[in-house]
Write an enzyme that holds these catalytic residues in place. Sequence first.
Site, PDB file in Angstrom:
ATOM      1  N   GLN B  19      22.404  23.479  56.555  1.00  0.00           N
ATOM      2  CA  GLN B  19      21.880  23.888  55.254  1.00  0.00           C
ATOM      3  C   GLN B  19      22.589  23.199  54.088  1.00  0.00           C
ATOM      4  OE1 GLN B  19      23.090  28.084  56.050  1.00  0.00           O
ATOM      5  NE2 GLN B  19      23.843  28.095  53.951  1.00  0.00           N
ATOM      6  N   CYS B  25      20.261  29.939  54.106  1.00  0.00           N
ATOM      7  CA  CYS B  25      20.299  30.415  55.484  1.00  0.00           C
ATOM      8  C   CYS B  25      19.049  31.206  55.847  1.00  0.00           C
ATOM      9  CB  CYS B  25      21.538  31.262  55.705  1.00  0.00           C
ATOM     10  SG  CYS B  25      21.681  32.637  54.559  1.00  0.00           S
ATOM     11  N   HIS B 161      24.492  36.878  55.509  1.00  0.00           N
ATOM     12  CA  HIS B 161      24.137  35.598  56.118  1.00  0.00           C
ATOM     13  C   HIS B 161      23.019  35.785  57.142  1.00  0.00           C
ATOM     14  CE1 HIS B 161      24.578  31.497  57.198  1.00  0.00           C
ATOM     15  NE2 HIS B 161      25.135  31.714  58.379  1.00  0.00           N
TER      16      HIS B 161
END
Lengths: 227, 214
Positions: B19, B25, B161
Amino acid sequence: APSRRDAGAQAWEPASPELLRRPARFALDTYNRGLAAGARAVLGTVSGRVRRAGRGSLYSLKVTLEELPCTDPMVCQLPVTKKTLLCSFEVSYELGKHALLKQDCGPVDTKMKDDKNETSSPLLPLSDRDPLPQDFYVRMASLFKYFITTYNRTYETEEEAQWRMSIFINNMIKAQKIQALDRGTAQYGVTKFSDLTEEEFRTIYLNPLLKEELGKKMRLVKFVGDP
Amino acid sequence: APPEWDWRKKGAVTKVKNQGMCGSCWAFSVTGNVEGQWFLKRGDLLSLSEQELVDCDTVDKACMGGLPSNAYSAIETLGGLETEDDYSYSGHLQTCSFSAQKVKVYINDSVELSHNEQELAAWLAKNGPISIAINAFGMQFYRHGISHPLRPLCSRWFIDHAVLLVGYGNRSDVPFWAIKNSWGTDWGEEGYYYLHRGSGACGVNVMASSAVVN
């Protein structure tokens, strides 16, 4: 993102002082355990909010603490004047137990000024007073050199390199603490993110929106056990 | 659920992506899930475009973060996903240049999955990789092995995340989830993270979802 039925699914709600008393008392007790012998703080004002999920709750507290001067001459190292602290605590209550997830305290006047840029870090309940081995900085310098070579790092100035090395050293200490507290088989140490502060890492690589979970509601799949 | 499962061995997972310096993410987690769903329903493993979501999902916040649930909606609204080759990743917000003619994959719906890890394992083995979100505590310094932080240090309340569950199993009797991350292959175990399974570690079970391809 999904439904409103479990962790983080419900919005923050204001909470009454009665509701906040127990988590605030728990946060205070935990805070006092970290103070020097003979010193202790007492609760001042308490305000906050709560998020509920299933049988758990998360409390976000703004608390003033009065740190009382140490009065026991057998343990007091220096005479300390009474001071007021403004603290942000996050306390969860699950399965009948409280846990202090975040703590951020500062003197009340400077804290008021800093509050907009509030930063808080997870607690690592290990002593910071353990002496470092004599060759610690030599080993760290060697490790930093390995890091720079492995991940092709270049820094524009000598000052930046020094600054990144100090972050790297702090991070290695942090990784060691995480390692000590891990109950699995994971190894923590040098990674390509080792020269970033926690704040930089969070800002660049992580996703704060996930914590709020206010996305579109989705249909829940019903699990049907296959006999 | 079978005792172990690994979609990587069955060809349902594309290579680990990166990323870059962008909080996207959520897009990688969702494309990973759609890649798996498309493979299982249509037999083709296509590497799909995260940049399309970064640029064209106007509900989410590109590199500032996003939510898988919104991303599924964006894919449905746009009409599908282009491939990585057609709409390649730049790692920063650009003007949306989505082209309906280049769509290779569509989805029909999205679903939230159980919070029970045993049920998640069963669903994964039957239906494919799962988009999840976790508390990333310790991941900055993770190198290898099965991570199992103390519960208060890696609370389910601080999910930050999004990643992809691709399998599960046991290593020396320690149960784990195999998690595809989007930080490149020079992080973790060739880009993968292994997290303790069965204890709700780091909130692994609280935000599981999947696209539906009919």
